[in-house]
Write an enzyme that holds these catalytic residues in place. Structure first.
Site, PDB file in Angstrom:
ATOM      1  N   HIS A  66       0.822  -1.209   0.000  1.00  0.00           N
ATOM      2  CA  HIS A  66       0.000   0.000   0.000  1.00  0.00           C
ATOM      3  C   HIS A  66       0.860   1.265   0.000  1.00  0.00           C
ATOM      4  O   HIS A  66       0.446   2.318  -0.460  1.00  0.00           O
ATOM      5  CB  HIS A  66      -0.909   0.046   1.224  1.00  0.00           C
ATOM      6  CG  HIS A  66      -1.857  -1.102   1.332  1.00  0.00           C
ATOM      7  ND1 HIS A  66      -2.815  -1.359   0.371  1.00  0.00           N
ATOM      8  CD2 HIS A  66      -2.006  -2.060   2.268  1.00  0.00           C
ATOM      9  CE1 HIS A  66      -3.510  -2.429   0.725  1.00  0.00           C
ATOM     10  NE2 HIS A  66      -3.041  -2.883   1.868  1.00  0.00           N
ATOM     11  N   HIS A  91       5.430   6.805   6.651  1.00  0.00           N
ATOM     12  CA  HIS A  91       5.122   6.270   5.317  1.00  0.00           C
ATOM     13  C   HIS A  91       4.692   7.426   4.413  1.00  0.00           C
ATOM     14  O   HIS A  91       4.499   8.552   4.884  1.00  0.00           O
ATOM     15  CB  HIS A  91       4.016   5.219   5.408  1.00  0.00           C
ATOM     16  CG  HIS A  91       2.730   5.793   5.905  1.00  0.00           C
ATOM     17  ND1 HIS A  91       2.374   5.786   7.227  1.00  0.00           N
ATOM     18  CD2 HIS A  91       1.721   6.448   5.260  1.00  0.00           C
ATOM     19  CE1 HIS A  91       1.217   6.389   7.371  1.00  0.00           C
ATOM     20  NE2 HIS A  91       0.798   6.814   6.198  1.00  0.00           N
ATOM     21  N   HIS A  93       2.370   8.914   0.822  1.00  0.00           N
ATOM     22  CA  HIS A  93       1.276   8.830  -0.156  1.00  0.00           C
ATOM     23  C   HIS A  93       1.712   9.662  -1.352  1.00  0.00           C
ATOM     24  O   HIS A  93       2.274  10.745  -1.171  1.00  0.00           O
ATOM     25  CB  HIS A  93      -0.018   9.400   0.435  1.00  0.00           C
ATOM     26  CG  HIS A  93      -0.451   8.692   1.689  1.00  0.00           C
ATOM     27  ND1 HIS A  93      -1.341   7.651   1.687  1.00  0.00           N
ATOM     28  CD2 HIS A  93      -0.089   8.872   2.988  1.00  0.00           C
ATOM     29  CE1 HIS A  93      -1.526   7.219   2.927  1.00  0.00           C
ATOM     30  NE2 HIS A  93      -0.779   7.941   3.744  1.00  0.00           N
ATOM     31  N   GLU A 104      -2.738  13.611   0.420  1.00  0.00           N
ATOM     32  CA  GLU A 104      -4.066  13.282   0.925  1.00  0.00           C
ATOM     33  C   GLU A 104      -4.778  14.562   1.367  1.00  0.00           C
ATOM     34  O   GLU A 104      -5.884  14.839   0.940  1.00  0.00           O
ATOM     35  CB  GLU A 104      -3.944  12.281   2.081  1.00  0.00           C
ATOM     36  CG  GLU A 104      -3.310  10.978   1.613  1.00  0.00           C
ATOM     37  CD  GLU A 104      -3.823   9.781   2.366  1.00  0.00           C
ATOM     38  OE1 GLU A 104      -3.554   9.681   3.575  1.00  0.00           O
ATOM     39  OE2 GLU A 104      -4.501   8.933   1.733  1.00  0.00           O
ATOM     40  N   HIS A 117       3.610  10.903   6.258  1.00  0.00           N
ATOM     41  CA  HIS A 117       2.907  10.757   7.535  1.00  0.00           C
ATOM     42  C   HIS A 117       3.835  10.127   8.558  1.00  0.00           C
ATOM     43  O   HIS A 117       4.424   9.073   8.305  1.00  0.00           O
ATOM     44  CB  HIS A 117       1.668   9.864   7.380  1.00  0.00           C
ATOM     45  CG  HIS A 117       0.564  10.542   6.626  1.00  0.00           C
ATOM     46  ND1 HIS A 117      -0.462   9.861   6.022  1.00  0.00           N
ATOM     47  CD2 HIS A 117       0.331  11.862   6.408  1.00  0.00           C
ATOM     48  CE1 HIS A 117      -1.277  10.732   5.454  1.00  0.00           C
ATOM     49  NE2 HIS A 117      -0.813  11.949   5.660  1.00  0.00           N
ATOM     50  N   THR A 199      -6.332   7.263   7.372  1.00  0.00           N
ATOM     51  CA  THR A 199      -6.791   7.516   5.994  1.00  0.00           C
ATOM     52  C   THR A 199      -6.905   6.230   5.177  1.00  0.00           C
ATOM     53  O   THR A 199      -7.181   6.286   3.980  1.00  0.00           O
ATOM     54  CB  THR A 199      -5.850   8.497   5.268  1.00  0.00           C
ATOM     55  OG1 THR A 199      -4.564   7.879   5.113  1.00  0.00           O
ATOM     56  CG2 THR A 199      -5.713   9.804   6.028  1.00  0.00           C
ATOM     57  N   THR A 200      -6.653   5.094   5.798  1.00  0.00           N
ATOM     58  CA  THR A 200      -6.846   3.790   5.146  1.00  0.00           C
ATOM     59  C   THR A 200      -7.730   2.934   6.050  1.00  0.00           C
ATOM     60  O   THR A 200      -7.865   3.225   7.246  1.00  0.00           O
ATOM     61  CB  THR A 200      -5.508   3.049   4.946  1.00  0.00           C
ATOM     62  OG1 THR A 200      -4.975   2.687   6.230  1.00  0.00           O
ATOM     63  CG2 THR A 200      -4.505   3.888   4.182  1.00  0.00           C
TER      64      THR A 200
HETATM   65  S1  BO1 Z   1      -2.464   7.190   8.175  1.00  0.00           S
HETATM   66  O1  BO1 Z   1      -1.304   7.858   8.702  1.00  0.00           O
HETATM   67  O2  BO1 Z   1      -3.730   7.794   8.529  1.00  0.00           O
HETATM   68  N1  BO1 Z   1      -2.373   7.112   6.586  1.00  0.00           N
HETATM   69  C1  BO1 Z   1      -2.462   5.578   8.815  1.00  0.00           C
HETATM   70  C2  BO1 Z   1      -3.311   4.672   8.256  1.00  0.00           C
HETATM   71  C3  BO1 Z   1      -3.341   3.389   8.758  1.00  0.00           C
HETATM   72  C4  BO1 Z   1      -2.532   3.002   9.809  1.00  0.00           C
HETATM   73  C5  BO1 Z   1      -1.659   3.924  10.364  1.00  0.00           C
HETATM   74  C6  BO1 Z   1      -1.623   5.219   9.857  1.00  0.00           C
HETATM   75  N2  BO1 Z   1      -2.654   1.712  10.209  1.00  0.00           N
HETATM   76  C7  BO1 Z   1      -1.955   1.023  11.225  1.00  0.00           C
HETATM   77  C8  BO1 Z   1      -2.676  -0.287  11.418  1.00  0.00           C
HETATM   78  C9  BO1 Z   1      -1.989  -1.126  12.446  1.00  0.00           C
HETATM   79  C10 BO1 Z   1      -0.549  -1.309  12.073  1.00  0.00           C
HETATM   80  C11 BO1 Z   1       0.121   0.005  11.796  1.00  0.00           C
HETATM   81  C12 BO1 Z   1       1.481  -0.235  11.214  1.00  0.00           C
HETATM   82  O3  BO1 Z   1      -0.617   0.805  10.878  1.00  0.00           O
HETATM   83  O4  BO1 Z   1      -4.007  -0.046  11.840  1.00  0.00           O
HETATM   84  O5  BO1 Z   1      -2.611  -2.365  12.577  1.00  0.00           O
HETATM   85  O6  BO1 Z   1       0.134  -1.984  13.121  1.00  0.00           O
HETATM   86  O7  BO1 Z   1       2.428   0.595  11.787  1.00  0.00           O
HETATM   87 ZN    ZN Z   2      -0.782   7.893   5.714  1.00  0.00          ZN
END
Ligand code: BO1
Ligand code: ZN
Length: 263
Positions: A66, A91, A93, A104, A117, A199-200
């Site tokens: 992703h 990470h 986007h 985003e 992010h 956001t996911t």
């Molecule tokens: S975000 O920063 O809003 N794009 C975002 C979206 C999803 C996650 C984190 C930040 N998900 C989480 C999962 C966890 C997992 C972690 C990985 O990311 O819900 O299960 O351990 O670091």
């Molecule tokens: Zn993100």
């Protein structure tokens, strides 16, 4: 099952079928309308602690299908928010070309080519991110807009120079420590603040968002590396789908207020 995608049969219009929170009223990202934000002079600068020396813990960089995600040690902390938060991962986007969107969040409808992010959890109240993400005060994410400038940004090269080693989903490598502070904009006192969500999927409404006003420049070549090095599929699977356009569309603000730390 984590077979959600950004486009197509399992794309963002369908996330709420499997993940009901994605249809709730305080979702992220949003378009920040600067005419409607409320200046709050009491909002202090964000204060990273321990970003300079991520320590002896190995930083792993992973293509998770992703996004490209770097693990961060809990010794990296964030102050200047209502609670102390510990870092978990960062990470990106991004879009598909230099001239299409990729961020985003948006500011007055403007999109940026990419967004970083940095994900933290409330370590005053919760043991880890898995526990924290179920609570409204669980997470704090820093959002950093990337824009194209004239020169290479060496801080981002610590990450982008290794993307070709993790071109397929599930591949990961170990990085040498570097100063994560250098990924942030110079001015940590100028930001937008609001309550939103992941956001996911699963789109939990557990995130206190800080979106910096100042974008960080990277070179056109660096952006192109981000856009063209990665695949969303595993090495032995076909078709090999390029990993790009991994951004969610802006969500309705509904009854929320966006604050700014600057007039
Ligand atoms: S975000 O920063 O809003 N794009 C975002 C979206 C999803 C996650 C984190 C930040 N998900 C989480 C999962 C966890 C997992 C972690 C990985 O990311 O819900 O299960 O351990 O670091
Ligand atoms: Zn993100």
């Amino acid at each position: 099952s984590s077979h959600w995608t950004y486009e197509g049969a399992h794309g963002q219009a369908h996330w709420l079928d499997t993940y009901p929170d994605c249809g709730w009223k305080a979702q992220s990202p949003i378009n920040i309308q600067t005419e409607a934000v409320h200046y709050d002079p009491s909002l202090p600068p964000v204060e990273p602690e321990g970003y300079r020396s991520p320590g002896s813990e190995a930083l792993t960089l992973k293509n998770n299908g992703h996004t490209v995600q770097m693990s961060l040690p809990q010794t990296m902390r964030l102050h200047g928010l209502p609670r102390v938060y510990s870092a978990v991962q960062l990470h990106f986007h991004w879009g598909s070309t230099r001239h299409t969107g990729g961020s985003e969040h948006r500011v007055d409808g403007q999109v940026f080519p990419a967004e970083l992010h940095i994900v933290h959890f409330n370590s005053e109240k919760y043991a880890n991110l898995s526990e924290a993400k179920h609570h409204a005060d669980g997470l704090a994410v820093l959002g950093i807009f990337l824009e194209v400038g004239n020169v290479e940004n060496p801080a981002y090269s610590h990450i982008f120079d290794h993307l070709e080693d993790i071109e397929h989903a599930e591949q990961e490598i170990v990085l040498s420590p570097f100063n994560v502070r250098d990924l942030l904009p110079a001015h940590l006192g100028h930001y937008f603040r609001y309550n939103g969500s992941l956001t996911t999927p699963p789109c939990y409404q557990s995130v206190l968002w800080t979106v910096f006003h100042q974008a960080v420049p990277i070179s056109a070549a660096q952006l192109e590396k981000l856009q063209k090095s990665l695949y969303a599929t595993e090495a032995d699977k076909s078709p090999s789908l390029p990993l790009m356009d991994n951004f969610r569309m802006p969500q309705d603000l509904n009854r929320r207020l966006v604050l700014s730390s600057f007039p």
